[in-house]
Design a protein around this motif. Sequence first.
Motif, PDB file in Angstrom:
ATOM      1  N   VAL A 162       0.847  -1.251   0.592  1.00  0.00           N
ATOM      2  CA  VAL A 162       0.039   0.237   0.088  1.00  0.00           C
ATOM      3  C   VAL A 162       0.971   1.619   0.050  1.00  0.00           C
ATOM      4  O   VAL A 162       1.913   1.173   0.857  1.00  0.00           O
ATOM      5  N   LYS A 163      -0.040   1.926  -0.145  1.00  0.00           N
ATOM      6  CA  LYS A 163       0.796   3.705  -0.039  1.00  0.00           C
ATOM      7  C   LYS A 163      -0.091   4.343   0.588  1.00  0.00           C
ATOM      8  O   LYS A 163      -1.182   4.979   0.708  1.00  0.00           O
ATOM      9  N   ARG A 164       0.550   5.097   1.879  1.00  0.00           N
ATOM     10  CA  ARG A 164      -0.146   5.525   2.698  1.00  0.00           C
ATOM     11  C   ARG A 164       0.264   7.170   2.583  1.00  0.00           C
ATOM     12  O   ARG A 164       1.844   7.685   2.513  1.00  0.00           O
ATOM     13  N   MET A 165      -0.579   7.959   3.101  1.00  0.00           N
ATOM     14  CA  MET A 165      -0.261   9.227   3.223  1.00  0.00           C
ATOM     15  C   MET A 165       1.439   9.166   4.464  1.00  0.00           C
ATOM     16  O   MET A 165       0.694   9.396   5.142  1.00  0.00           O
ATOM     17  N   GLY A 166       1.513  10.159   4.034  1.00  0.00           N
ATOM     18  CA  GLY A 166       3.001  10.328   5.336  1.00  0.00           C
ATOM     19  C   GLY A 166       3.805  10.184   4.646  1.00  0.00           C
ATOM     20  O   GLY A 166       4.808  10.057   5.486  1.00  0.00           O
ATOM     21  N   ALA A 167       3.856   8.455   4.191  1.00  0.00           N
ATOM     22  CA  ALA A 167       4.822   7.844   3.748  1.00  0.00           C
ATOM     23  C   ALA A 167       5.855   7.910   2.937  1.00  0.00           C
ATOM     24  O   ALA A 167       5.190   7.828   1.513  1.00  0.00           O
ATOM     25  N   ASP A 168       7.386   7.868   2.768  1.00  0.00           N
ATOM     26  CA  ASP A 168       7.850   7.071   1.812  1.00  0.00           C
ATOM     27  C   ASP A 168       8.274   6.700   1.297  1.00  0.00           C
ATOM     28  O   ASP A 168       8.413   6.552   0.152  1.00  0.00           O
ATOM     29  N   LYS A 169       8.018   5.121   1.344  1.00  0.00           N
ATOM     30  CA  LYS A 169       7.955   4.492   0.703  1.00  0.00           C
ATOM     31  C   LYS A 169       6.986   3.700   0.755  1.00  0.00           C
ATOM     32  O   LYS A 169       6.026   3.794   1.996  1.00  0.00           O
ATOM     33  N   LEU A 170       6.815   3.041   0.063  1.00  0.00           N
ATOM     34  CA  LEU A 170       5.941   1.650   0.208  1.00  0.00           C
ATOM     35  C   LEU A 170       5.000   0.765   1.072  1.00  0.00           C
ATOM     36  O   LEU A 170       6.400   0.743   1.541  1.00  0.00           O
ATOM     37  N   ILE A 171       4.656  -0.048   1.178  1.00  0.00           N
ATOM     38  CA  ILE A 171       4.192  -0.490   2.841  1.00  0.00           C
ATOM     39  C   ILE A 171       3.463  -2.025   2.488  1.00  0.00           C
ATOM     40  O   ILE A 171       2.937  -2.098   1.713  1.00  0.00           O
ATOM     41  N   ARG A 172       4.486  -3.212   2.660  1.00  0.00           N
ATOM     42  CA  ARG A 172       4.148  -4.242   2.248  1.00  0.00           C
ATOM     43  C   ARG A 172       3.046  -5.177   3.734  1.00  0.00           C
ATOM     44  O   ARG A 172       3.715  -5.256   4.982  1.00  0.00           O
ATOM     45  N   LEU A 173       2.289  -5.323   3.996  1.00  0.00           N
ATOM     46  CA  LEU A 173       1.145  -5.817   5.216  1.00  0.00           C
ATOM     47  C   LEU A 173       1.246  -7.242   5.077  1.00  0.00           C
ATOM     48  O   LEU A 173       0.159  -7.861   4.104  1.00  0.00           O
ATOM     49  N   GLU A 174       0.809  -8.291   5.702  1.00  0.00           N
ATOM     50  CA  GLU A 174       0.449  -9.229   5.549  1.00  0.00           C
ATOM     51  C   GLU A 174      -0.482  -9.849   6.577  1.00  0.00           C
ATOM     52  O   GLU A 174      -0.561  -9.509   7.741  1.00  0.00           O
ATOM     53  N   PHE A 175      -1.316 -10.731   6.109  1.00  0.00           N
ATOM     54  CA  PHE A 175      -2.846 -10.682   6.575  1.00  0.00           C
ATOM     55  C   PHE A 175      -3.090 -12.334   6.409  1.00  0.00           C
ATOM     56  O   PHE A 175      -2.059 -13.095   5.356  1.00  0.00           O
ATOM     57  N   LYS A 176      -3.562 -13.170   7.073  1.00  0.00           N
ATOM     58  CA  LYS A 176      -4.093 -14.201   7.245  1.00  0.00           C
ATOM     59  C   LYS A 176      -5.646 -14.142   6.892  1.00  0.00           C
ATOM     60  O   LYS A 176      -6.767 -13.836   7.550  1.00  0.00           O
ATOM     61  N   ARG A 177      -6.443 -15.296   5.595  1.00  0.00           N
ATOM     62  CA  ARG A 177      -7.723 -14.765   5.664  1.00  0.00           C
ATOM     63  C   ARG A 177      -8.641 -15.670   6.427  1.00  0.00           C
ATOM     64  O   ARG A 177      -8.297 -16.280   6.678  1.00  0.00           O
ATOM     65  N   GLU A 178     -10.028 -14.821   7.201  1.00  0.00           N
ATOM     66  CA  GLU A 178     -10.726 -15.123   8.175  1.00  0.00           C
ATOM     67  C   GLU A 178     -12.262 -15.268   7.470  1.00  0.00           C
ATOM     68  O   GLU A 178     -12.670 -14.647   6.775  1.00  0.00           O
ATOM     69  N   LYS A 179     -12.929 -15.957   8.302  1.00  0.00           N
ATOM     70  CA  LYS A 179     -14.018 -15.760   7.762  1.00  0.00           C
ATOM     71  C   LYS A 179     -14.722 -14.448   8.362  1.00  0.00           C
ATOM     72  O   LYS A 179     -14.594 -13.888  10.050  1.00  0.00           O
ATOM     73  N   ILE A 180     -15.461 -13.387   7.651  1.00  0.00           N
ATOM     74  CA  ILE A 180     -15.924 -12.867   7.579  1.00  0.00           C
ATOM     75  C   ILE A 180     -17.281 -12.032   7.709  1.00  0.00           C
ATOM     76  O   ILE A 180     -17.727 -13.385   6.556  1.00  0.00           O
ATOM     77  N   LYS A 181     -18.234 -12.007   8.466  1.00  0.00           N
ATOM     78  CA  LYS A 181     -19.254 -11.924   9.108  1.00  0.00           C
ATOM     79  C   LYS A 181     -19.877 -10.291   8.799  1.00  0.00           C
ATOM     80  O   LYS A 181     -19.143  -9.785  10.138  1.00  0.00           O
ATOM     81  N   LEU A 182     -20.190 -10.080   8.023  1.00  0.00           N
ATOM     82  CA  LEU A 182     -21.317  -8.746   8.165  1.00  0.00           C
ATOM     83  C   LEU A 182     -22.006  -8.099   9.286  1.00  0.00           C
ATOM     84  O   LEU A 182     -23.052  -9.580   8.642  1.00  0.00           O
ATOM     85  N   ASN A 183     -22.274  -8.439   9.580  1.00  0.00           N
ATOM     86  CA  ASN A 183     -23.000  -7.337  10.804  1.00  0.00           C
ATOM     87  C   ASN A 183     -24.321  -7.295  10.012  1.00  0.00           C
ATOM     88  O   ASN A 183     -24.473  -6.120   9.791  1.00  0.00           O
ATOM     89  N   ASN A 184     -25.727  -7.673  10.402  1.00  0.00           N
ATOM     90  CA  ASN A 184     -27.087  -7.011  10.395  1.00  0.00           C
ATOM     91  C   ASN A 184     -27.185  -5.604  11.248  1.00  0.00           C
ATOM     92  O   ASN A 184     -27.908  -5.013  10.776  1.00  0.00           O
TER      93      ASN A 184
END
Length: 550
Positions: A162-184
């Motif tokens: 990602v490119k972030r406001m105020g940051a000089d360099k690109l930022i790489r972030l690592e995630f693990k997918r999980e079950k997302i439940k949209l709230n009613n």
Amino acid sequence: MITKKRIIILSILAATCFALASTRPAERYFEIAKNLDIFATLFKEVNALYVDEINPNKLVRTGIDAMLTSLDPYTNYIPEDEVEDFRTINTGQYGGIGAITREIGNKTIVTMLMEGYGAQRGGLKIGDEVVKIDDVELSKLSREESGQLMKGQVGTPVSLTVKRMGADKLIRLEFKREKIKLNNVPYYGMVGKDIGYIQLTDFTPDAAKEVRNALIILKDQGAKAAILDLRGNPGGLLIEAVNITNLFLPKGKLVVSTKGKIPENNLNYETLNAPVDTEIPVGVLINRGSASASEIVAGTLQDYDRGVIIGEKSYGKGLVQVSRPLSYNSQLKVTTAKYYTPTGRCIQVLDYTHRREDGSVGSIPDSLKKSFKTATGRTVFDGGGIDPDIKTEAHEAHVLTQVLFEKGFIFDFAAQYTFKHAEAVDPKTFTLSDEEYQQFVVWMKDKNYSYKSYLEYELQQFTEEAHKEKYYTDLKPQLEQIQARIADSKKNELNLYKDEIKMLLEEEIASHYHLEKGGIEAGFKYDDDIRKATELLHNTAQYKKLLNLQ
């Protein structure tokens, strides 16, 4: 290949064959077989002989969609590649990281984070521009393709650059997918010291459980009355609507009946559990976007005089759909019945059963609408959605405001504002000062947000008609004068529509600090429906008078 396609066509058409007019069984089945054979042989000949190469999948899909559209807008074919999205809509669940993105210009921007999920925990921020997903550059992908990359099987890894406001360099972030439940229920809280507010946006699984938990918590916090906000809620699972009304009605009460062509679809749904509270005053907010299950809840509470309905007339969808599996992992969503509130009214507004000769659909005529009596003797009607007990006016945003939102200028200014102001605001009390709003006006000076207003469209049509009718020469001075005045007014349009633009800016800024809940709370002070509901719920005598409870 043709054989395989023919099998698909026959399977899909067989699943919808009951839409044919009812005749004696032998004649009916002959008509079904005959028409299936005609369709299959026609498709084969067109595929073989048509002057240009055709896409068999696209041609069949067009035929299926046209066939089902001739029934109603809710009977749909879902091919295999769309089934996952269909399941997400119906279950509110998917595998992902809990980030919502939007295309702004040519960029993919994170516009919201779901509280408590991986995106928020892993350091992603609202306003981040997603440049790559798993080393795949998004600039080379379509919106649909990038969305598919973000989602995936639960437990699998995914990286975002990602490119972030105020940051000089690109930022790489690592995630693990999980079950997302949209709230009613994306939000519940107190509006005032003694009125609980619950916003219900969907009827996917656990909707009733979420409303129940919210209601109990709000009562524990001192709520003496409750507002249930169903505005813009398109509906969903019928059983969740039944269970939500059960929170306010005693066990054993009829909530809704369904009636269809097949006897198995003629069902009565009653409350089965102990309620949370049968006495607490309730205000239900609806608008033209409240449909289906939302209308069951509002209509049932209205029929039993259990709450006051506030807002606009609802959408008017009195039809029930079920999904059926088809071959090759596709599905059919088909209308099987109409539903009726406890008084016996069906609120379906469009009559798909009796189309006009040209195929168009009209509303149920007033002469065919029937009146019904609620539990206390109030008169309600069918055939046109749910009529509110207290009507409010809809406030359409001006075209300018819509353009500023759609082109991302509201979001971009909010992102810059929160970047410059590190300290979070209180969403319920936050307002942009006049000086800060003028900073927005100045910031917009070099932005391209040209648009044509409704008045300009009307003037253009009038001018075209004047040319056709040979009046243009005579009217030209007046038309040019009107055009000049419109152009002059648009020079000050950001101040002319300041109130509604300022509201959106405040909601967006609050959501940057406090996520979705912040944006909702920031809008309370502008919400006339909530204001009217709180005034009514504080006035016990008027509340009881409206419901004939005195």
